[in-house]
Design a protein around this motif. Structure first.
Motif, PDB file in Angstrom:
ATOM      1  N   PHE A  78       0.607  -1.140   0.144  1.00 49.92           N
ATOM      2  CA  PHE A  78      -0.144  -0.109   0.046  1.00 49.92           C
ATOM      3  C   PHE A  78       0.852   1.269   0.006  1.00 49.92           C
ATOM      4  O   PHE A  78       0.492   2.155  -0.723  1.00 49.92           O
ATOM      5  CB  PHE A  78      -0.801   0.197   1.372  1.00 49.92           C
ATOM      6  N   GLU A  79       2.008   1.258   0.704  1.00 48.30           N
ATOM      7  CA  GLU A  79       2.707   2.581   0.883  1.00 48.30           C
ATOM      8  C   GLU A  79       3.299   2.765  -0.651  1.00 48.30           C
ATOM      9  O   GLU A  79       3.557   3.902  -0.897  1.00 48.30           O
ATOM     10  CB  GLU A  79       3.954   2.327   1.817  1.00 48.30           C
ATOM     11  N   SER A  80       3.793   1.570  -1.272  1.00 44.00           N
ATOM     12  CA  SER A  80       4.425   1.973  -2.530  1.00 44.00           C
ATOM     13  C   SER A  80       3.104   2.354  -3.606  1.00 44.00           C
ATOM     14  O   SER A  80       3.445   3.002  -4.517  1.00 44.00           O
ATOM     15  CB  SER A  80       5.034   0.673  -3.222  1.00 44.00           C
ATOM     16  N   PHE A  81       2.042   1.750  -3.310  1.00 41.43           N
ATOM     17  CA  PHE A  81       0.898   1.992  -4.164  1.00 41.43           C
ATOM     18  C   PHE A  81       0.471   3.594  -4.315  1.00 41.43           C
ATOM     19  O   PHE A  81       0.018   4.154  -5.197  1.00 41.43           O
ATOM     20  CB  PHE A  81      -0.517   1.049  -3.784  1.00 41.43           C
ATOM     21  N   ILE A  82       0.761   4.245  -3.051  1.00 33.16           N
ATOM     22  CA  ILE A  82       0.193   5.516  -3.065  1.00 33.16           C
ATOM     23  C   ILE A  82       1.436   6.614  -2.863  1.00 33.16           C
ATOM     24  O   ILE A  82       1.294   7.744  -2.713  1.00 33.16           O
ATOM     25  CB  ILE A  82      -0.638   5.926  -1.575  1.00 33.16           C
ATOM     26  N   ALA A  83       2.784   5.805  -3.168  1.00 30.38           N
ATOM     27  CA  ALA A  83       4.007   6.847  -3.043  1.00 30.38           C
ATOM     28  C   ALA A  83       3.654   7.966  -4.102  1.00 30.38           C
ATOM     29  O   ALA A  83       3.417   7.815  -5.019  1.00 30.38           O
ATOM     30  CB  ALA A  83       5.050   5.936  -3.543  1.00 30.38           C
ATOM     31  N   PRO A  84       4.227   9.070  -3.595  1.00 32.09           N
ATOM     32  CA  PRO A  84       5.312   9.408  -2.528  1.00 32.09           C
ATOM     33  C   PRO A  84       4.537   9.837  -1.178  1.00 32.09           C
ATOM     34  O   PRO A  84       5.116   9.970  -0.158  1.00 32.09           O
ATOM     35  CB  PRO A  84       6.152  10.384  -2.797  1.00 32.09           C
ATOM     36  N   ILE A  85       3.107   9.647  -1.205  1.00 36.10           N
ATOM     37  CA  ILE A  85       2.486   9.941  -0.078  1.00 36.10           C
ATOM     38  C   ILE A  85       2.486   8.760   1.147  1.00 36.10           C
ATOM     39  O   ILE A  85       2.611   7.766   0.647  1.00 36.10           O
ATOM     40  CB  ILE A  85       1.003  10.074  -0.357  1.00 36.10           C
ATOM     41  N   LYS A  86       2.909   9.170   2.337  1.00 34.93           N
ATOM     42  CA  LYS A  86       3.189   8.220   3.294  1.00 34.93           C
ATOM     43  C   LYS A  86       1.681   7.561   3.883  1.00 34.93           C
ATOM     44  O   LYS A  86       0.758   8.331   3.916  1.00 34.93           O
ATOM     45  CB  LYS A  86       3.865   8.755   4.477  1.00 34.93           C
ATOM     46  N   THR A  87       1.718   6.294   4.311  1.00 33.99           N
ATOM     47  CA  THR A  87       0.477   5.679   4.612  1.00 33.99           C
ATOM     48  C   THR A  87      -0.248   6.323   5.773  1.00 33.99           C
ATOM     49  O   THR A  87      -1.487   6.773   6.103  1.00 33.99           O
ATOM     50  CB  THR A  87       0.788   4.219   4.935  1.00 33.99           C
ATOM     51  N   GLU A  88       0.593   6.971   6.935  1.00 35.12           N
ATOM     52  CA  GLU A  88       0.279   7.952   7.996  1.00 35.12           C
ATOM     53  C   GLU A  88      -0.593   8.892   7.509  1.00 35.12           C
ATOM     54  O   GLU A  88      -1.663   9.238   7.778  1.00 35.12           O
ATOM     55  CB  GLU A  88       1.214   7.900   9.042  1.00 35.12           C
ATOM     56  N   THR A  89       0.110   9.643   6.487  1.00 31.84           N
ATOM     57  CA  THR A  89      -0.453  11.084   6.182  1.00 31.84           C
ATOM     58  C   THR A  89      -1.659  10.648   5.400  1.00 31.84           C
ATOM     59  O   THR A  89      -2.608  11.416   5.395  1.00 31.84           O
ATOM     60  CB  THR A  89       0.440  11.615   5.199  1.00 31.84           C
ATOM     61  N   PHE A  90      -1.653   9.672   4.457  1.00 38.14           N
ATOM     62  CA  PHE A  90      -3.123   9.279   3.887  1.00 38.14           C
ATOM     63  C   PHE A  90      -4.115   9.072   4.827  1.00 38.14           C
ATOM     64  O   PHE A  90      -5.212   9.721   4.453  1.00 38.14           O
ATOM     65  CB  PHE A  90      -2.731   8.006   3.029  1.00 38.14           C
ATOM     66  N   PHE A  91      -4.159   8.431   5.793  1.00 38.11           N
ATOM     67  CA  PHE A  91      -5.170   7.949   6.626  1.00 38.11           C
ATOM     68  C   PHE A  91      -5.516   9.131   7.449  1.00 38.11           C
ATOM     69  O   PHE A  91      -6.651   9.195   7.836  1.00 38.11           O
ATOM     70  CB  PHE A  91      -4.981   6.733   7.224  1.00 38.11           C
ATOM     71  N   LYS A  92      -4.491  10.064   7.691  1.00 40.12           N
ATOM     72  CA  LYS A  92      -4.803  11.139   8.748  1.00 40.12           C
ATOM     73  C   LYS A  92      -5.487  12.115   8.002  1.00 40.12           C
ATOM     74  O   LYS A  92      -6.386  12.873   8.580  1.00 40.12           O
ATOM     75  CB  LYS A  92      -3.448  11.573   9.343  1.00 40.12           C
ATOM     76  N   PHE A  94      -6.422  12.226   4.372  1.00 38.34           N
ATOM     77  CA  PHE A  94      -7.527  12.043   3.183  1.00 38.34           C
ATOM     78  C   PHE A  94      -8.569  10.834   3.101  1.00 38.34           C
ATOM     79  O   PHE A  94      -9.729  11.054   2.831  1.00 38.34           O
ATOM     80  CB  PHE A  94      -6.585  11.702   2.081  1.00 38.34           C
ATOM     81  N   TRP A  95      -8.171   9.768   3.806  1.00 39.64           N
ATOM     82  CA  TRP A  95      -8.989   8.635   4.139  1.00 39.64           C
ATOM     83  C   TRP A  95     -10.484   9.024   4.522  1.00 39.64           C
ATOM     84  O   TRP A  95     -10.591   9.595   5.508  1.00 39.64           O
ATOM     85  CB  TRP A  95      -8.567   7.520   4.703  1.00 39.64           C
ATOM     86  N   GLU A  96     -11.701   8.789   3.756  1.00 39.75           N
ATOM     87  CA  GLU A  96     -12.909   9.235   3.986  1.00 39.75           C
ATOM     88  C   GLU A  96     -13.300  10.594   4.261  1.00 39.75           C
ATOM     89  O   GLU A  96     -14.138  11.025   4.835  1.00 39.75           O
ATOM     90  CB  GLU A  96     -13.336   8.435   5.504  1.00 39.75           C
ATOM     91  N   GLN A  97     -12.187  11.418   3.883  1.00 40.41           N
ATOM     92  CA  GLN A  97     -12.390  13.056   4.211  1.00 40.41           C
ATOM     93  C   GLN A  97     -12.559  13.920   2.650  1.00 40.41           C
ATOM     94  O   GLN A  97     -13.211  14.452   2.626  1.00 40.41           O
ATOM     95  CB  GLN A  97     -11.384  13.415   4.928  1.00 40.41           C
ATOM     96  N   LYS A  98     -11.260  13.423   1.831  1.00 34.99           N
ATOM     97  CA  LYS A  98     -11.405  14.355   0.751  1.00 34.99           C
ATOM     98  C   LYS A  98     -10.462  13.412  -0.452  1.00 34.99           C
ATOM     99  O   LYS A  98      -9.858  12.621  -0.038  1.00 34.99           O
ATOM    100  CB  LYS A  98     -10.876  15.813   1.242  1.00 34.99           C
ATOM    101  N   PRO A  99     -10.645  13.951  -1.676  1.00 33.82           N
ATOM    102  CA  PRO A  99      -9.821  13.425  -2.775  1.00 33.82           C
ATOM    103  C   PRO A  99      -8.294  13.681  -2.657  1.00 33.82           C
ATOM    104  O   PRO A  99      -7.884  14.724  -2.097  1.00 33.82           O
ATOM    105  CB  PRO A  99     -10.412  14.125  -3.728  1.00 33.82           C
ATOM    106  N   LEU A 100      -7.665  12.855  -3.320  1.00 34.54           N
ATOM    107  CA  LEU A 100      -6.072  12.892  -3.537  1.00 34.54           C
ATOM    108  C   LEU A 100      -5.606  12.538  -4.919  1.00 34.54           C
ATOM    109  O   LEU A 100      -5.832  11.567  -5.239  1.00 34.54           O
ATOM    110  CB  LEU A 100      -5.476  12.039  -2.381  1.00 34.54           C
ATOM    111  N   LEU A 101      -4.841  13.458  -5.585  1.00 35.92           N
ATOM    112  CA  LEU A 101      -4.292  13.259  -6.907  1.00 35.92           C
ATOM    113  C   LEU A 101      -2.859  13.019  -6.784  1.00 35.92           C
ATOM    114  O   LEU A 101      -2.104  13.818  -6.006  1.00 35.92           O
ATOM    115  CB  LEU A 101      -4.702  14.502  -7.704  1.00 35.92           C
TER     116      LEU A 101
END
Length: 464
Positions: free
Chosen positions: A42-56, A58-65
């Motif tokens: 998952f970390e490589s899937f959303i790289a360069p965004i970090k997993t912790e940053t993503f869930f804090k 974006f997840w269930e909150q707003k879009p990310l490009l």
């Protein structure tokens, strides 16, 4: 029971039951993704965004490009699915509605152009070229090894079913009208470019798929163009529409979707029945009859409402002291319907035990840990009237890849059941990197041997 997670976009009627899918030979460019672990993937899937940053953030909150100007990454994603793949896939026996939808968005409405029966590539290509129709391919992980590998790891990471759809749209065309989904969506752009417009949700974290009229959705909150290698994420409920720009080549993207029917509300519905059942066995107040003619009342009486409120508070207090949350269906459904572990060759290691036979003096370890769930529930043997609690070990090692997320039939999970007295020993196996069979917390050596032999037979443990 939770539904099978539906990919972004809706499907039509189902066709004949598919034959066993052929497994595509692993080939193509090397993967830039990390398959060593679910979290690494998952970390490589959303790289360069970090997993912790993503869930804090974006997840269930707003879009990310995530725009990634990386030719190697773009080449790998292009290999996941191409327009040119359709010819060979159609030769395997694809059917309209079940495997493929052909559609267009005309004046804000979806127009389905499906034929009857089997899909013929020449007709499919004709509709694509002449009618500017979008081709929607359902659950390509059934046939594409690289998508199987990605989605299997994502199911381990999320602990939820992960489906996918491929959308191939000609230049200057749009396949679907504005709509929102009941799944978390990750869009990977594979070929060409796609222009996306996202809008404020009318139903945040929606539980249902729904079309939305253009005059209701207002102005876009985001207008984005995806190129090969780019990733777009948006939460369920996000209204969206996408079109291929004029004057360019066709667009191919895959939506990878998850977390359908995986909310706290769903989990509460799943656990509350078991909690009520157990509490009623111990508390006579829950076994007392409801007032006469309560079911005939037009409105619930104040007495009944107060009584139910009291029972709910009692259940909440009981839940506070519960270590093992009962799961009536969600764990079982997940184990029964998820992908089997990714493997190459004939997959014999998933269906036939191998290696050294475990004995009392053996040291063993759990394998395929991410594909096994442990739960407690009443004995499902209809001949057992006592309905004593049992420990269930469900796994996905023998699941069928070719029916993943197709929803043709209700399936029962593969696995084992043990007396509740075996729970501590099973927990030891789950939490230890390796453990001596002698050290398992069971009363007799015979119980210890029988436990590990049962798990070994199911390919769930190995001798180390």
């Amino acid at each position: 029971m939770p539904k099978k997670a539906r990919p972004a976009g809706d499907g039509e009627e189902e066709g004949p039951v598919p034959r066993q899918a052929k497994v595509e030979a692993a080939s193509g460019p090397s993967s830039p993704l990390d398959f060593d672990s679910p979290s690494g993937l998952f970390e490589s899937f959303i790289a360069p965004i970090k997993t912790e940053t993503f869930f804090k953030e974006f997840w269930e909150q707003k879009p990310l490009l995530i725009q990634r100007d990386d030719p190697a990454l773009a080449m790998y994603y292009q290999s996941l699915f191409r327009l040119s793949d359709l010819k060979s896939l159609c030769s395997r026996g694809m059917y309209y509605g079940r495997d493929v939808n052909v559609c267009r968005c005309v004046h804000g409405k979806k127009k389905v152009l499906n034929k009857d029966g089997r899909v013929h590539f020449l007709q499919l290509r004709k509709d694509f070229d002449q009618k500017r129709a979008t081709i929607q391919f359902h659950q390509p992980q059934r046939f594409k090894d690289a998508l199987w590998r990605i989605q299997e790891k994502l199911e381990c990471f999320f602990g939820s079913l992960v489906g996918s759809n491929v959308y191939i749209t000609p230049a200057g065309a749009q396949g679907l009208p504005p709509h929102y989904d009941d799944v978390e969506v990750f869009v990977l752009q594979l070929e060409g470019e796609k222009r996306w417009r996202l809008y404020q949700p009318t139903v945040p974290l929606a539980r249902e798929y729904s079309l939305e009229a253009e005059d209701r959705i207002g102005r876009p909150t985001h207008e984005l163009t995806l190129k090969p290698g780019d990733l777009l994420y948006f939460p369920r409920g996000t209204i969206h529409q996408a079109a291929t720009p004029e004057g360019l080549a066709h667009s191919t993207h895959v939506t990878i979707s998850t977390y359908q029917s995986s909310s706290w509300g769903d989990f509460l519905l799943d656990t509350i029945s078991g909690l009520v059942f157990d509490t009623a066995k111990a508390d006579v107040a829950l076994r007392a009859g409801i007032p006469r003619q309560l079911l005939l009342q037009v409105e619930t009486t104040a007495v009944a409402t107060r009584r139910l409120s009291g029972f709910l508070r009692m259940l909440a207090d009981r839940l506070e002291g519960t270590k093992e949350l009962p799961s009536a269906d969600m764990k079982k459904d997940f184990a029964a319907n998820r992908l089997p572990p990714y493997c190459t060759g004939d997959g014999a290691e998933l269906t036939a035990p191998g290696g050294q036979f475990p004995g009392l003096n053996s040291t063993v370890r759990l394998q395929f840990r991410d594909h096994v769930v442990l739960t407690v529930g009443p004995d499902q043997d209809p001949s057992d009237e006592t309905r004593e609690k049992m420990v269930y070990v469900y796994h996905s090692l023998k699941n069928r890849r070719d029916t993943h997320m197709m929803g043709h039939e209700e399936t029962e999970p593969h696995g084992l059941r043990f007396p509740l007295s075996h729970m501590d020993a099973l927990k030891q196996l789950w939490t230890s990197s390796a453990i001596s069979v002698k050290d398992l917390k069971l009363t007799t050596d015979e119980e210890k041997q029988n436990l590990v032999l049962s798990l070994w037979t199911e390919c769930l443990i190995q001798v180390v």
